[in-house]
Write a protein that holds these residues in place. Structure first.
Motif, PDB file in Angstrom:
ATOM      1  N   THR A  38      54.490  27.081  35.502  1.00 21.39           N
ATOM      2  CA  THR A  38      53.565  27.695  34.541  1.00 21.39           C
ATOM      3  C   THR A  38      53.240  26.748  33.374  1.00 21.39           C
ATOM      4  OG1 THR A  38      55.405  28.799  33.403  1.00 21.39           O
ATOM      5  CG2 THR A  38      54.314  30.041  35.125  1.00 21.39           C
ATOM      6  N   ASP A  39      54.183  26.593  32.435  1.00 23.85           N
ATOM      7  CA  ASP A  39      53.926  25.789  31.222  1.00 23.85           C
ATOM      8  C   ASP A  39      53.453  24.377  31.568  1.00 23.85           C
ATOM      9  OD1 ASP A  39      55.671  27.502  28.926  1.00 23.85           O
ATOM     10  OD2 ASP A  39      56.382  27.630  30.993  1.00 23.85           O
ATOM     11  N   ARG A  40      54.140  23.754  32.509  1.00 22.79           N
ATOM     12  CA  ARG A  40      53.794  22.362  32.825  1.00 22.79           C
ATOM     13  C   ARG A  40      52.376  22.255  33.378  1.00 22.79           C
ATOM     14  NH1 ARG A  40      54.248  18.836  37.232  1.00 22.79           N
ATOM     15  NH2 ARG A  40      54.444  16.647  36.591  1.00 22.79           N
ATOM     16  N   ILE A  41      52.002  23.228  34.217  1.00 25.47           N
ATOM     17  CA  ILE A  41      50.654  23.189  34.801  1.00 25.47           C
ATOM     18  C   ILE A  41      49.622  23.377  33.685  1.00 25.47           C
ATOM     19  CG2 ILE A  41      49.107  24.248  36.516  1.00 25.47           C
ATOM     20  CD1 ILE A  41      51.596  22.808  37.723  1.00 25.47           C
ATOM     21  N   CYS A  42      49.937  24.256  32.732  1.00 22.86           N
ATOM     22  CA  CYS A  42      49.022  24.450  31.587  1.00 22.86           C
ATOM     23  C   CYS A  42      48.906  23.167  30.778  1.00 22.86           C
ATOM     24  CB  CYS A  42      49.513  25.594  30.700  1.00 22.86           C
ATOM     25  SG  CYS A  42      49.399  27.192  31.518  1.00 22.86           S
TER      26      CYS A  42
ATOM     27  N   LYS B 125      45.150  25.274  32.228  1.00 24.91           N
ATOM     28  CA  LYS B 125      45.350  26.568  31.585  1.00 24.91           C
ATOM     29  C   LYS B 125      44.444  27.665  32.142  1.00 24.91           C
ATOM     30  CE  LYS B 125      45.449  27.422  27.095  1.00 24.91           C
ATOM     31  NZ  LYS B 125      44.415  27.651  26.234  1.00 24.91           N
ATOM     32  N   ASP B 126      43.165  27.312  32.289  1.00 24.02           N
ATOM     33  CA  ASP B 126      42.178  28.325  32.677  1.00 24.02           C
ATOM     34  C   ASP B 126      41.891  28.356  34.168  1.00 24.02           C
ATOM     35  OD1 ASP B 126      41.970  29.061  30.017  1.00 24.02           O
ATOM     36  OD2 ASP B 126      40.595  27.393  29.621  1.00 24.02           O
ATOM     37  N   LYS B 127      42.625  27.575  34.900  1.00 25.00           N
ATOM     38  CA  LYS B 127      42.462  27.599  36.352  1.00 25.00           C
ATOM     39  C   LYS B 127      43.132  28.863  36.905  1.00 25.00           C
ATOM     40  CE  LYS B 127      43.664  25.197  40.539  1.00 25.00           C
ATOM     41  NZ  LYS B 127      44.021  23.990  41.240  1.00 25.00           N
ATOM     42  N   LEU B 128      42.582  29.438  37.966  1.00 25.45           N
ATOM     43  CA  LEU B 128      43.189  30.628  38.562  1.00 25.45           C
ATOM     44  C   LEU B 128      44.499  30.255  39.241  1.00 25.45           C
ATOM     45  CD1 LEU B 128      40.348  32.728  40.221  1.00 25.45           C
ATOM     46  CD2 LEU B 128      41.592  33.202  38.097  1.00 25.45           C
ATOM     47  N   ALA B 129      45.541  31.007  38.907  1.00 26.17           N
ATOM     48  CA  ALA B 129      46.834  30.819  39.570  1.00 26.17           C
ATOM     49  C   ALA B 129      46.962  31.826  40.714  1.00 26.17           C
ATOM     50  CB  ALA B 129      47.969  31.021  38.579  1.00 26.17           C
ATOM     51  N   LEU B 130      46.541  33.073  40.432  1.00 31.16           N
ATOM     52  CA  LEU B 130      46.764  34.151  41.390  1.00 31.16           C
ATOM     53  C   LEU B 130      45.510  35.009  41.576  1.00 31.16           C
ATOM     54  CD1 LEU B 130      48.693  35.986  43.099  1.00 31.16           C
ATOM     55  CD2 LEU B 130      49.320  37.137  40.971  1.00 31.16           C
ATOM     56  N   ILE B 131      45.133  35.166  42.833  1.00 34.49           N
ATOM     57  CA  ILE B 131      44.090  36.137  43.180  1.00 34.49           C
ATOM     58  C   ILE B 131      44.806  37.201  43.997  1.00 34.49           C
ATOM     59  CG2 ILE B 131      41.932  36.540  44.433  1.00 34.49           C
ATOM     60  CD1 ILE B 131      41.356  33.523  44.109  1.00 34.49           C
ATOM     61  N   TRP B 132      44.809  38.411  43.488  1.00 31.98           N
ATOM     62  CA  TRP B 132      45.617  39.464  44.108  1.00 31.98           C
ATOM     63  C   TRP B 132      44.731  40.622  44.540  1.00 31.98           C
ATOM     64  CZ3 TRP B 132      46.414  44.547  42.376  1.00 31.98           C
ATOM     65  CH2 TRP B 132      47.457  45.237  43.006  1.00 31.98           C
ATOM     66  N   LYS B 133      44.964  41.065  45.770  1.00 38.09           N
ATOM     67  CA  LYS B 133      44.180  42.200  46.264  1.00 38.09           C
ATOM     68  C   LYS B 133      45.129  43.237  46.834  1.00 38.09           C
ATOM     69  CE  LYS B 133      40.468  43.337  49.504  1.00 38.09           C
ATOM     70  NZ  LYS B 133      39.532  42.827  50.497  1.00 38.09           N
ATOM     71  N   GLU B 134      44.895  44.485  46.502  1.00 44.17           N
ATOM     72  CA  GLU B 134      45.791  45.509  47.055  1.00 44.17           C
ATOM     73  C   GLU B 134      45.068  46.344  48.107  1.00 44.17           C
ATOM     74  OE1 GLU B 134      47.327  48.639  44.728  1.00 44.17           O
ATOM     75  OE2 GLU B 134      45.454  49.043  43.713  1.00 44.17           O
ATOM     76  N   HIS B 135      45.841  47.193  48.790  1.00 47.82           N
ATOM     77  CA  HIS B 135      45.281  47.927  49.928  1.00 47.82           C
ATOM     78  C   HIS B 135      44.058  48.758  49.565  1.00 47.82           C
ATOM     79  CE1 HIS B 135      47.875  51.084  48.327  1.00 47.82           C
ATOM     80  NE2 HIS B 135      48.805  50.159  48.298  1.00 47.82           N
TER      81      HIS B 135
ATOM     82  N   LYS C  18      42.753  38.972  38.962  1.00 44.04           N
ATOM     83  CA  LYS C  18      42.878  37.519  38.928  1.00 44.04           C
ATOM     84  C   LYS C  18      43.596  37.081  37.665  1.00 44.04           C
ATOM     85  CE  LYS C  18      38.766  36.814  41.707  1.00 44.04           C
ATOM     86  NZ  LYS C  18      37.460  36.198  41.874  1.00 44.04           N
ATOM     87  N   TYR C  19      44.430  36.090  37.773  1.00 43.80           N
ATOM     88  CA  TYR C  19      45.205  35.594  36.623  1.00 43.80           C
ATOM     89  C   TYR C  19      45.128  34.076  36.561  1.00 43.80           C
ATOM     90  CZ  TYR C  19      47.309  40.233  37.094  1.00 43.80           C
ATOM     91  OH  TYR C  19      47.514  41.582  37.206  1.00 43.80           O
ATOM     92  N   THR C  20      44.921  33.557  35.362  1.00 39.71           N
ATOM     93  CA  THR C  20      44.933  32.102  35.197  1.00 39.71           C
ATOM     94  C   THR C  20      46.375  31.629  35.036  1.00 39.71           C
ATOM     95  OG1 THR C  20      44.855  32.237  32.797  1.00 39.71           O
ATOM     96  CG2 THR C  20      42.723  32.187  33.959  1.00 39.71           C
ATOM     97  N   PHE C  21      46.552  30.323  35.090  1.00 40.26           N
ATOM     98  CA  PHE C  21      47.901  29.778  34.880  1.00 40.26           C
ATOM     99  C   PHE C  21      48.423  30.154  33.500  1.00 40.26           C
ATOM    100  CE2 PHE C  21      47.275  27.237  38.687  1.00 40.26           C
ATOM    101  CZ  PHE C  21      48.550  27.258  39.221  1.00 40.26           C
ATOM    102  N   ASP C  22      47.523  30.197  32.505  1.00 36.19           N
ATOM    103  CA  ASP C  22      48.001  30.545  31.170  1.00 36.19           C
ATOM    104  C   ASP C  22      48.409  32.014  31.095  1.00 36.19           C
ATOM    105  OD1 ASP C  22      48.555  29.476  28.551  1.00 36.19           O
ATOM    106  OD2 ASP C  22      47.086  30.952  27.842  1.00 36.19           O
TER     107      ASP C  22
ATOM    108  N   ALA D 151      53.945  24.907  41.675  1.00 35.40           N
ATOM    109  CA  ALA D 151      54.413  23.645  41.092  1.00 35.40           C
ATOM    110  C   ALA D 151      53.367  22.555  41.307  1.00 35.40           C
ATOM    111  CB  ALA D 151      55.746  23.244  41.702  1.00 35.40           C
ATOM    112  N   ASN D 152      52.512  22.744  42.332  1.00 30.36           N
ATOM    113  CA  ASN D 152      51.411  21.811  42.575  1.00 30.36           C
ATOM    114  C   ASN D 152      50.132  22.232  41.842  1.00 30.36           C
ATOM    115  OD1 ASN D 152      51.771  19.520  44.770  1.00 30.36           O
ATOM    116  ND2 ASN D 152      53.055  21.215  45.450  1.00 30.36           N
ATOM    117  N   GLY D 153      50.203  23.311  41.084  1.00 31.93           N
ATOM    118  CA  GLY D 153      49.041  23.772  40.320  1.00 31.93           C
ATOM    119  C   GLY D 153      47.915  24.303  41.185  1.00 31.93           C
ATOM    120  N   VAL D 154      48.278  24.907  42.323  1.00 34.06           N
ATOM    121  CA  VAL D 154      47.268  25.368  43.283  1.00 34.06           C
ATOM    122  C   VAL D 154      47.053  26.884  43.177  1.00 34.06           C
ATOM    123  CG1 VAL D 154      46.882  25.669  45.787  1.00 34.06           C
ATOM    124  CG2 VAL D 154      47.597  23.452  44.873  1.00 34.06           C
TER     125      VAL D 154
END
Ligand code: WT7
Length: 567
Positions: A38-42, A47-57, A63-67, A264-267
């Motif tokens: 988290t912190d290191r990638i920011c 910071k503003d790159k998407l870390a997580l795209i989450w979809k539920e049933h 959507k959440y950014t790394f920050d 950890a790869n900032g993907v």
């Protein structure tokens, strides 16, 4: 050009220091996985790159950014510390694949706790064995799973805190239960992470052995080194990738590569919190333009069963690299994926205990369908003799053995040093799987040591028989076992599920037998086929052959707490 460059040249110039250097880590430094993801990638400008795209049933997407992820993880870490939880405490995550599971995992690591993820479909029995063994101090869960926790809490003296992440205030909470609501908590911008060192415990993953109690494989923060570099070289993750790991973090794939390796790869990672359905899986890939996909043979076979038409109805052209883990990947599945996706699935082999991929197919290296590939650079692997445990020659079946010392290797079985030690023989870590190496250095899986069939003194692995069966158009899946036999010790018996449109009959039995006769040695030929509606599987999708066997022989089934379907 793939990140790994060429496998052969990487073999020569690889050392784990490459990963340490890329991560700005020097021996003795602080290395906290939560911070690295988290912190290191920011700090690196994402910071503003998407870390997580989450979809539920229900179809909802968040959507959440790394920050945002950084702050959410901080907020949970702060909350846990506020409850009096301390570094080294085992903190269980018992949730569906909701965003809080991911932030909670990173938050636990940030405050120095030991994350103990458990699959949310576990019932009270499965839960209690693992929480009791680990002496778990807290459990983070959801409203919908609270009743299971309540059933066992009185039997768990060390369990002090039950944290409910989506508490709606309707029913009163009981003693020891607290409500945590991400949106309502004060966001913690800055959190002093626990100064974890290389050997500080990080994750405790329970693996179910064939018999007896599940064992907790203890991992440490230094595992990051292996997980980061293998995600980069094997999954070939790059800055612009949209990566989807289908595994649940209740299993090691879902943490090593569904959390740590990629972040950890900032993907950017995608998570689909819904059960398996070919339609929704393909929709998901199309909708989010997934580029790298890491899944498992059980899912791939289920997709094969749904046929090719449904693939054609989707635009899956974003996909560029596919990988698989968890079970042997049948050659037929690789051939099918090449046909429908224009890309082969790359088989990767590892275990809860190894913490990261140890044998694999690499981008750019020729895939031999049905083979697990070759050892990861930095990993020394071999095949040892079944009895002497000495390395044996090319082509002979023995046990997969790995030289200890790679960063992600488990450090012990929780409170079970004796069994941990028993896994090391002649200076090798023995995986418990049989395989052989061909003249080109490729590894070929034969079977779990305990699944291998002894028929008239000849050893036959279930994998080659199951793979041959899968090539028949009517076969959806199969599980092959050794059935006790007074003459031959064991004979081969196959349990088969059929694809839609095919019905069990003597005719189809004969047809399948004739079909595989051409592919298998007479020794490996099943004496008997039984058609079943479904095969017993673990929640991570592994066929439990010992359950089929116990059913056949009437013997004790052993530990089945990870079984997905009822018997
Ligand atoms: C066992 C480890 C590592 C993630 C999930 C499984 C089997 C795993 C392969 C593969 C053949 C495989 C082995 C291994 N396995 N990957 N590519 N080919 N077998 O972790 O639950 O600890 O299971 O899964 O039998 O020992 P796990």
């Amino acid at each position: 050009m793939a990140n790994i460059g060429s496998y052969e040249s990487k073999l020569n110039d690889f050392s784990w220091q490459i990963a340490e250097k890329e991560l700005d880590y020097k021996p003795g430094d602080i290395i906290n996985i939560g911070e690295y993801c988290t912190d290191r990638i920011c700090r690196m400008g994402k910071k503003d790159k998407l870390a997580l795209i989450w979809k539920e049933h229900s179809g909802d997407i968040k959507k959440y950014t790394f920050d945002q992820m950084r702050v959410h993880a901080n907020t949970i870490a702060h909350y846990l510390s506020g409850l009096g939880l301390q570094n080294g405490d085992r903190i269980c995550l018992f949730m569906d694949k909701i965003p809080e599971l991911y932030f909670g995992f990173l938050g636990i690591l940030k405050m120095g706790g030991v994350a103990q993820p458990l699959f949310s479909a576990f019932g009270p029995e499965s839960l209690i064995t693992r929480l009791e063994d680990a002496g778990t101090a807290a459990i983070i869960t959801q409203k919908k799973h609270l009743s299971k926790v309540r059933k066992i809490v009185n039997d768990l003296p060390s369990l002090k805190n039950i944290i409910v992440v989506d508490y709606d205030g309707k029913k009163p909470l009981k003693d020891g239960e607290t409500a945590f609501f991400m949106e309502k908590e004060e966001p913690i911008e800055n959190y002093d992470i626990f100064p974890a060192k290389a050997e500080t415990p990080s994750v405790l993953h329970y693996t179910s052995g064939t018999t007896g109690k599940p064992k907790g494989a203890q991992h440490v923060h230094y595992s990051l080194i292996s997980q980061y570099i293998s995600a980069k070289y094997v999954l070939d993750l790059n800055d612009d990738d949209i990566y989807w790991c289908t595994a649940d973090p209740g299993w090691v794939t879902g943490t090593s590569y569904g959390i740590i390796g990629a972040w950890a790869n900032g993907v950017t990672q995608c998570v689909l919190d819904a059960g398996f359905k070919a339609q929704s899986w393909y929709d998901f890939i199309e909708e989010h333009k997934v580029t790298v996909w890491y899944s498992a043979p059980t899912a791939i076979r289920a997709l094969m069963k749904e046929g090719d038409e449904i693939v054609k109805e989707h635009d899956l052209s974003s996909l560029r690299h596919l990988c698989s883990v968890g079970e042997p990947l049948n050659a037929e599945a690789v051939i099918w994926s090449e046909k429908v996706f224009g890309l082969p699935f790359h088989d990767t082999f590892w275990q809860t205990e190894t913490g990261s991929i140890v044998i694999s197919n690499y981008p750019g290296m020729k895939v031999k369908p049905g083979s697990m590939g070759k050892p990861f650079p930095g990993i020394t692997a071999t095949i040892v003799d079944l009895k002497t445990h000495e390395p044996i020659e090319t082509g002979v079946v023995g046990l997969i053995a790995i030289k200890p010392g790679w960063p992600a290797m488990f450090r012990t079985y929780w409170k079970n040093e004796k069994v941990y030690k028993s896994k090391f023989i002649n200076g090798w870590y023995i995986c418990g799987d049989r395989a052989s190496i061909d003249e080109d250095g490729y590894y070929w899986f034969v079977g779990r040591d305990d699944d291998v069939i002894n028929t008239g003194g000849h050893l036959v692995g279930p994998f080659e028989i199951e793979s041959a069966l899968l090539e028949h158009e009517a076969v959806a899946e199969s599980g092959v076992i050794g059935k006790p036999d007074p003459v031959n010790m064991e004979v081969v018996k196959a349990f088969i599920t059929l694809k839609a449109g095919f019905e069990p009959s003597d005719m189809i039995n004969l047809e399948i037998m004739n079909f595989i006769r051409k592919k298998l040695s007479p020794l490996a030929m099943p004496q008997e086929i039984e058609f079943v509606d479904s095969l017993p599987k673990t929640r991570s999708g592994k066929i439990m052959r010992r359950v089929l066997k116990a059913r056949e022989t009437g013997e004790d089934i052993g530990d089945i707490s990870t079984l997905e379907n009822d018997l």
